[in-house]
Design an enzyme around this catalytic site. Structure first.
Site, PDB file in Angstrom:
ATOM      1  N   GLU A   1       0.745  -1.155  -0.092  1.00 37.79           N
ATOM      2  CA  GLU A   1       0.020  -0.106   0.068  1.00 37.79           C
ATOM      3  C   GLU A   1       0.864   1.371   0.057  1.00 37.79           C
ATOM      4  OE1 GLU A   1      -3.566  -0.117   2.515  1.00 37.79           O
ATOM      5  OE2 GLU A   1      -2.986   1.995   3.101  1.00 37.79           O
TER       6      GLU A   1
ATOM      7  N   ASP B   1     -13.017   8.471   7.148  1.00 33.53           N
ATOM      8  CA  ASP B   1     -13.343   9.203   8.589  1.00 33.53           C
ATOM      9  C   ASP B   1     -13.881  10.477   8.328  1.00 33.53           C
ATOM     10  OD1 ASP B   1     -12.618   7.226  10.555  1.00 33.53           O
ATOM     11  OD2 ASP B   1     -10.371   7.247   9.647  1.00 33.53           O
TER      12      ASP B   1
END
Ligand code: FAD
Length: 302
Positions: free
Chosen positions: A22, A114
């Protein structure tokens, strides 16, 4: 395969192991250079895919897209595009998905994200947006024939009232079309394996790939872990104790800790690993080496 390059005493051959990496999209030219040297170092390890994160609140929309486009143009890696529901209408999110599809991305990591007010504050969906990650998974699947991965939380998501609720939410994402989950990072392998038991007991059989974070900087990792609900065991803090001003020893300890964790997982039957690289190759490369992975000759992009 000789014993010398077996990933551990009891595990099978390294060829049975799969890794993914990632990255986050770079903000500056300097960070871009760092990312590309990381990609170039890790690419020969033939990851199953590499993923590119989507900044909080959608702040990296263009940079995520540009990073994916460059990966597709200049390498033979298969990129997965992260995407969140935050701060955008469905129409805007759908446009991002179509943008991914049009440059050749075939894999999306679909997340709720978020709130812009910060991790741990209440999530309020955009009035015309996707309300949950489950809705986003279904939306992505409607737009194209994407492989869809989602998140999973071995210590449960901090907003989930219970493990049951958390795993039901995972099940909803799978019912909507997700075929792989990647976990939040964790340091105690028992935590992951207990979670896996709970998930399997609920009839979930997709791969739940452990996300591993090499500890590049213990203080930062511990503070991030606190926000995301991942626990930091006392033994881990003890290993880095007194090393704040000693980066060289810290790196050796970090490599040892991460290799120990990965090799133990291999011994316990895990075959897939997702590495949070933080755009730094060295530790991840070393761990993959210890897992028995070796660079393969470069393949030209098709
Ligand atoms: P969700 O699965 O959406 O869960 C969040 C909460 O919602 C849980 O309490 C869950 O129980 C509940 N829930 C889920 N579905 C439903 C439903 N159908 N109905 C009711 N409740 C539901 N953040 C970024 O901003 N960008 C990134 O690129 C990024 N990449 C990540 C990659 C991985 C592998 C992981 C583990 C996290 C990543 N995050 C990223 C962080 C993530 O956005 C946050 O943890 C966020 O708080 C939750 O989003 P989620 O999709 O992971 O969780």
């Amino acid at each position: 395969m000789s014993d010398a390059i077996r990933p551990s005493r009891t595990a099978g051959p390294a060829s049975a192991l799969r890794v993914s990496f990632e990255f986050f999209p770079p903000k500056t030219e300097e960070m871009e250079t760092a990312l590309w040297s990381c990609v170039e170092r890790l690419a020969p390890l033939s990851p199953s895919f590499v993923s590119v994160t989507y900044g909080a609140g959608g702040a990296t929309r263009e940079r995520t897209h540009a990073t994916l486009a460059r990966i597709l143009d200049e390498t033979s890696l298969k990129p997965a595009a992260h995407l969140t529901c935050v701060g955008a209408s469905r129409a805007e999110v759908d446009e991002v998905v179509r943008g991914y599809r049009d440059i050749g991305v075939r894999h999306v990591v679909a997340l709720r994200g978020d709130p812009p007010t910060g991790v741990g504050t209440a999530f309020t969906p955009h009035p015309h947006g996707y309300a949950t990650s489950t809705d986003l998974v279904a939306g992505v699947r409607r737009i194209g024939d994407f492989e869809v991965s989602v998140s999973a939380y071995p210590e449960k998501h901090p907003e989930s009232a219970s493990f049951d609720q958390d795993i039901d939410a995972l099940k909803a994402k799978i019912d909507a079309g997700a075929t792989r989950a990647i976990t939040q990072f964790f340091f105690e392998n028992d935590v992951y394996l207990r979670y896996l038991d709970r998930v399997r007991a609920k009839g979930i059989h997709i791969p739940i790939v452990p996300g591993l974070v090499p500890v590049q900087n213990f203080r930062q990792t511990a503070s991030f872990a606190k926000k995301t609900g991942a626990s930091v065991p006392a033994w881990l803090a003890a290993r880095f104790e007194g090393l704040d001003d000693d980066p060289a020893t810290r790196r050796l300890v970090a490599a040892a800790v991460a290799a120990e964790q990965a090799l133990d997982l291999v011994d316990r039957g895990v075959t897939d690993f997702h590495f949070y690289t933080m755009n730094k190759a060295d530790l991840v490369f070393a761990i993959c080496h210890m897992l028995g992975l070796r660079p393969q000759p470069a393949q030209k992009a098709a």
